[in-house]
Scaffold this active site. Sequence first.
Site, PDB file in Angstrom:
ATOM      1  N   SER A   1       0.921  -1.323   0.021  1.00 33.33           N
ATOM      2  CA  SER A   1       0.078  -0.042  -0.055  1.00 33.33           C
ATOM      3  C   SER A   1       0.976   1.252   0.184  1.00 33.33           C
ATOM      4  O   SER A   1       2.206   0.947   0.596  1.00 33.33           O
ATOM      5  CB  SER A   1      -1.088   0.027   1.186  1.00 33.33           C
TER       6      SER A   1
ATOM      7  N   TYR B   1      -1.869  -0.924  10.322  1.00 35.87           N
ATOM      8  CA  TYR B   1      -1.796  -1.105   8.734  1.00 35.87           C
ATOM      9  C   TYR B   1      -0.625  -0.827   8.378  1.00 35.87           C
ATOM     10  O   TYR B   1      -0.094  -1.376   7.522  1.00 35.87           O
ATOM     11  CB  TYR B   1      -3.050  -0.431   8.301  1.00 35.87           C
TER      12      TYR B   1
END
Length: 244
Positions: free
Chosen positions: A136, A149
Site C-alpha cells: 500500500s 496497517y
Amino acid sequence: MRRVFVTGAGHGIGRALVEAFTKAGDRVAFCDIDTMRGEEVASATGARFFALDVCDKEALERAVQTLLDEWGDLDVVVNNVGVGGFEPITQTSVEHFEQILNTNLRSAFITSRLLARHREKLGAKNPYGRIVNLCSTRYLQSEAGTEAYAASKGGIWSLTHALAVSLAPYHITVNCIAPGWISVNEGEVLRPEDHAFHLSGRVGHAEDIAHTCLFLCDEKSDFINGQCLTVDGGVTKKMIYPEE
C-alpha cells in the site's frame, strides 16, 4: 496453464485478481473468510474456494498444502489479503495490532515459506515462479490512527525484497504492488475533485491492480525482482502545500 493461489479474494482487488487469472486460462484457487462472497466468486469464475481465516495458521497451511499435493506445484502466489482496522492509538489494543499484522503480514510469510519448502523438495525443477504481495502507499505515508496497517504494509515491502533474495534459487521472483486509492465498495460516491486529485484524472479500479499483477507474472517479466510498483494514479508524486 499456471497454477495460481490468491488470498483474500472474496471482494474488491482479490476478486479482480481471480477474474483476471481465470480469464487468462489459469487454474486458480483462492481463500477468504467470507463464505458467502467466496462461494459467489467461485461460482462466477470456476475457481476453487477455501473458506478460512488466514490468521488460522493451520487452516492456511492445509489449503496451500492441499494444492501443492493435488496440483504438484504452485506457479503463482498472490498475497492479497488485507484489513485496515484504523483506530486512534490511544484507544487501540496490542491484540488489535497483532491481528492486523497476522492478517496482512504473517499470512504472506506462511504461504511463501510453504512454496519455498516445496520447491526445495522438488529440486528447483520448475523454472517459473511468481509471488506478488499487496502492499500500500501507506507503507511510506500515513494518517493518524493507521499504525497497525502502516506497520503491516511496511513489513510487506521489507518481506518482499528479503524473499526475492531467498527464493531466487527456486526461480521465484518476488515483487509487491502498492495501490493508492482504489474504489472497491459498491455505492461509493466519488466527487469530481476526488478524480481530479489524481494525475491520471481518476480514482483507481480493482482491475488496475489486477492488470499490474498479470504484468509482473508474465514470463517475460523475470528481470523485475524484489521491487515495489506503486499504482496510485500519480498521487505520491504530487507536491502538496496547504491552501492559503
